[in-house]
Write an enzyme that holds these catalytic residues in place. Structure first.
Site, PDB file in Angstrom:
ATOM      1  N   ASP A  97      -4.619   3.294  -0.389  1.00 37.48           N
ATOM      2  CA  ASP A  97      -3.185   3.031  -0.526  1.00 37.48           C
ATOM      3  C   ASP A  97      -2.458   4.257  -1.074  1.00 37.48           C
ATOM      4  OD1 ASP A  97      -0.595   1.930  -1.243  1.00 37.48           O
ATOM      5  OD2 ASP A  97      -1.540  -0.035  -1.066  1.00 37.48           O
ATOM      6  N   SER A 145       3.817  -1.096   1.226  1.00 38.71           N
ATOM      7  CA  SER A 145       2.427  -1.493   1.472  1.00 38.71           C
ATOM      8  C   SER A 145       2.342  -2.802   2.243  1.00 38.71           C
ATOM      9  CB  SER A 145       1.676  -1.668   0.155  1.00 38.71           C
ATOM     10  OG  SER A 145       1.606  -0.450  -0.513  1.00 38.71           O
ATOM     11  N   ASP A 196      -1.935  -8.565  -4.561  1.00 39.79           N
ATOM     12  CA  ASP A 196      -1.056  -7.457  -4.220  1.00 39.79           C
ATOM     13  C   ASP A 196      -0.960  -7.335  -2.689  1.00 39.79           C
ATOM     14  OD1 ASP A 196       0.697  -5.494  -5.039  1.00 39.79           O
ATOM     15  OD2 ASP A 196      -0.821  -3.931  -5.188  1.00 39.79           O
ATOM     16  N   ASP A 345      -2.252   5.000  -4.838  1.00 38.00           N
ATOM     17  CA  ASP A 345      -0.809   4.783  -4.709  1.00 38.00           C
ATOM     18  C   ASP A 345      -0.103   4.810  -6.070  1.00 38.00           C
ATOM     19  OD1 ASP A 345       1.645   3.677  -3.312  1.00 38.00           O
ATOM     20  OD2 ASP A 345       1.195   1.992  -4.636  1.00 38.00           O
ATOM     21  N   HIS A 349       2.918   7.065  -7.448  1.00 40.13           N
ATOM     22  CA  HIS A 349       4.178   6.569  -8.022  1.00 40.13           C
ATOM     23  C   HIS A 349       4.403   7.184  -9.400  1.00 40.13           C
ATOM     24  CE1 HIS A 349       5.485   3.528  -5.164  1.00 40.13           C
ATOM     25  NE2 HIS A 349       4.275   3.011  -5.110  1.00 40.13           N
ATOM     26  N   ASP A 388      -1.886   3.257   4.254  1.00 40.56           N
ATOM     27  CA  ASP A 388      -0.696   2.566   4.738  1.00 40.56           C
ATOM     28  C   ASP A 388       0.526   3.491   4.748  1.00 40.56           C
ATOM     29  OD1 ASP A 388      -0.825   2.713   1.986  1.00 40.56           O
ATOM     30  OD2 ASP A 388      -0.273   0.620   1.636  1.00 40.56           O
ATOM     31  N   HIS A 389       0.510   4.493   3.865  1.00 41.56           N
ATOM     32  CA  HIS A 389       1.624   5.441   3.721  1.00 41.56           C
ATOM     33  C   HIS A 389       1.229   6.471   2.693  1.00 41.56           C
ATOM     34  CE1 HIS A 389       2.348   3.654  -0.155  1.00 41.56           C
ATOM     35  NE2 HIS A 389       2.176   2.475   0.431  1.00 41.56           N
ATOM     36  N   HIS A 493       7.561   6.120  -1.944  1.00 41.64           N
ATOM     37  CA  HIS A 493       6.729   6.449  -0.784  1.00 41.64           C
ATOM     38  C   HIS A 493       7.395   7.526   0.067  1.00 41.64           C
ATOM     39  CE1 HIS A 493       5.024   2.057  -0.921  1.00 41.64           C
ATOM     40  NE2 HIS A 493       4.788   2.739  -2.024  1.00 41.64           N
TER      41      HIS A 493
HETATM   42 ZN   LIG Z   1       0.891   1.164  -0.234  1.00 42.26          ZN
END
Ligand SMILES: [Zn+2]
Ligand SMILES: *[C@@H]1O[C@H](CO)[C@@H](O)[C@H](O)[C@H]1NC(C)=O
Ligand SMILES: *[C@@H]1O[C@H](CO)[C@@H](O)[C@H](O)[C@H]1NC(C)=O
Ligand SMILES: *[C@@H]1O[C@H](CO)[C@@H](O)[C@H](O)[C@H]1NC(C)=O
Length: 582
Positions: A97, A145, A196, A345, A349, A388-389, A493
């Site tokens: 992620d 996500s 999540d 991820d 962030h 996912d990104h 993201h």
């Molecule tokens: Zn994500």
């Protein structure tokens, strides 16, 4: 040709011919032709003739390749289907992620520094790189996500926040649901809350990712198809505990751990000792629900010091693989398992490079275990891994001064850190809340010098932490990033394409693909019909309790931009911090 610019035009033409010739000569030399190209008129004719022949050969070859790829592409679904009906198959899908290409460069460099390894030492992932994925969602060029995982689980685009729900608010059948229905065993392994977005998208349906209480119920079996998962390992216990219990974050007083055990037959464990009792899956009884953290697991950089409480991603992955392998030994169907390196991820962030490199290494280790499993397994199987990104807009270099920068970044700074910024923040919050008054010394010595490994903190940096302790996580991460000369462009993201990795058998995902094509590949590999699941869900969608949403402000409409935005904020550090404060 305009006559008012003859000189310019002919000059340009002349120089362009000249440079094209030179480029062609260089190309020929590079392609193994003569090194010193003779420029006599005779040999020039020969040269052009050869170039013509060469060009024709290239075009012809390209045409053959294109035709072959096209034919193969056309036939690939049928071929896969035929093969699938022939033999038993296992499929493991891994999600990193928020891991973009820069995370790999940073982690590889860090690993080489830390292990004093040569420049050709690479990650296990690097050896299995096959392509890249485009990530946009149905309503934004930058996905979240939830929409990202819906592309994988259903093979369809949806809006940011959607948990396997389409833009028209109807549920879409997922690969995991279809696999279960077809007789496969299924599993989910994550280091965040199991409710999540990423895990949720495989085993539940919700109009918005915030509906984690609902997602928890569906994951254990309060679902139109009944229980669809056989093993779930991760965090997020708080969404399974009634609001009358300390440590709950449910909005109601339902005990989902009890519901899971009494009604749906789950074996439930919630601690390291019981996890060890599973003997890496060799002594596991399915269905098995293991929730080892109230919310997220700590980052790997911090977990290493708390491994008596939290298992690692690799240990959980191995446990799930072994348990699913044993449970399907006598079956003519194998298993589908999704394993997520969930907190890469979060480190993005939080703009925390020290936390991130260790998350990526932990993911790489789990990836290596999966590769090994398939190498040794007698059952045919495929591993596909992607993200996912990207998160953070990470850049592996950073200009700190107005003068032209040196070409460097400093992995040693990340190596010297032994705590994440998030953990340091939490320790500071704990220190303040217990009424200590030597806060400045604690920050300078314990948190910054010992924890972050920073010996040259400035008065200004320490003051900014003391002035705004609620934002100390951002300040700590910034101190590390600047010293390492690592750049970030957002706390959210980004839209950059992400890498696809795969084992033998995943060749159809070579090159650049839409994220939905990754989802389609998964379905094709197991020869599953998610469309039939979608139809079944449509008939029984009342059982998904999607109408529950009607009591929420965004009922019946797509979430507003503000809601999406506020959610993206919650996806980042502050939410995790609030939940985990002492
Ligand atoms: Zn994500
Ligand atoms: C707990 O949930 C019940 C409904 O199940 C609700 O009536 C009650 O207000 C909740 N309590 C708290 C403290 O949220
Ligand atoms: C690691 O854990 C030990 C005890 O479990 C503790 O004393 C120590 O301070 C911890 N180190 C860090 C960096 O948190
Ligand atoms: C890393 O830590 C070592 C040992 O304390 C120290 O000598 C070195 O200067 C540190 N490096 C950086 C970049 O801070």
């Amino acid at each position: 040709m305009p006559s008012d610019q003859p000189l310019f035009a002919s000059d340009r033409r002349g120089s362009s011919i000249h440079s094209e010739e030179r480029a062609a000569e260089e190309d020929t030399a590079l392609l193994g032709g003569q090194r010193n190209v003779d420029s006599s008129p005779q040999s020039r004719t020969k040269f052009w003739r050869e170039l013509g022949l060469f060009t024709w050969a290239v075009i012809a070859t390209a045409a053959v390749i294109v035709l072959a790829v096209y034919t193969q592409h056309q036939g690939s679904r049928q071929n896969d289907n035929k093969a699938a009906t022939k033999g038993k198959r296992n499929l493991i899908f891994m999600v990193s992620d928020g891991m973009g290409p820069a995370s790999l460069s940073m982690t590889r460099g860090f690993r080489q520094f830390e292990g004093k390894l040569p420049h050709d030492d690479v990650l296990v992932l690097d050896k299995h790189f096959i392509g890249s994925s485009r990530t946009r969602s149905s309503n934004s060029l930058v996905t979240d996500s939830a929409a990202g995982a819906t592309a994988f689980s259903c093979g369809l685009k949806s809006y940011n926040g959607a948990i396997s729900i389409l833009p028209d608010h109807t549920p879409c059948g997922t690969i995991l649901e279809a696999a279960k229905k077809a007789g496969y065993k299924t599993g989910l392994v994550v280091t965040t809350s199991v409710t999540d977005a990423t895990p949720a998208c495989f085993a539940s349906h919700a109009r918005y990712r915030s509906q984690e209480d609902l997602i928890a119920q569906q994951e254990v079996g309060e679902h139109p198809l009944g229980r669809v998962v056989d093993i779930i390992l991760g965090g997020g216990r708080c969404h399974f505990l009634p609001n009358t219990t300390s440590g709950s974050c449910r909005g109601d007083n339902r005990d989902i751990t009890k519901l899971a055990q009494d009604k749906y037959g789950w074996n439930y464990i919630d601690n390291r000792k019981d996890f060890d009792g599973l003997k890496l899956g060799n002594a596991a009884n399915l269905p098995l629900l293991g929730l080892f953290a109230r919310y997220n697991f700590p980052y790997e950089i911090d977990r290493r010091n708390m491994s008596d409480v939290y298992p690692s991603l690799d240990e959980m992955a191995q446990t799930a693989i072994n348990a699913l392998h044993l449970a399907t030994e006598e079956s003519d169907k194998g298993f589908f398992l999704m394993i997520e390196g969930s907190r890469i991820d979060h480190a993005g962030h939080g703009n925390d490079p020290a936390a991130q490199v260790n998350e990526v290494l932990a993911y790489d280790k789990a990836f290596g275990s999966v590769v090994k499993f398939f190498e040794q397994s007698k059952t045919q199987g495929v591993l596909v891994a992607t993200s996912d990104h990207e998160t953070g807009g990470l850049s592996v270099a950073r200009q700190l001064t107005p003068s032209y920068p040196e070409y460097v970044w400093y992995p040693e700074v990340l190596h010297n850190a032994s705590s994440s910024a998030e953990h340091s923040h939490r320790r500071l919050a704990g220190h303040i809340s217990t009424g200590h008054n030597n806060i400045k010394d604690f920050v300078t010595e314990e948190l910054v010098q010992t924890g972050l490994g920073i010996k040259d903190a400035t008065e200004k940096e320490i003051k900014s932490i003391l002035d705004n302790p609620q934002f100390s996580s951002i300040a700590f991460a910034g101190m590390i990033s600047r010293r390492a000369q690592i750049g970030w462009s957002t706390h959210g993201h980004s839209a950059v394409d992400v890498n696809i990795y795969g084992s033998k058998g995943s060749e159809a995902l070579r090159g650049n693909h839409e994220n939905t094509e990754v989802g389609n590949f998964l379905q094709d590999y197991l020869n599953l019909d998610v469309g039939a699941i979608t139809e079944e869900l449509a008939k029984k969608s009342h059982a998904l309790q999607l109408s529950e949403v009607d009591s929420l402000p965004w009922s019946g409409t797509l979430p507003t931009e503000e809601m999406v935005h506020s959610f993206e904020q919650m996806d980042s550090l502050p939410r995790g911090l609030e939940m985990n404060l002492p």
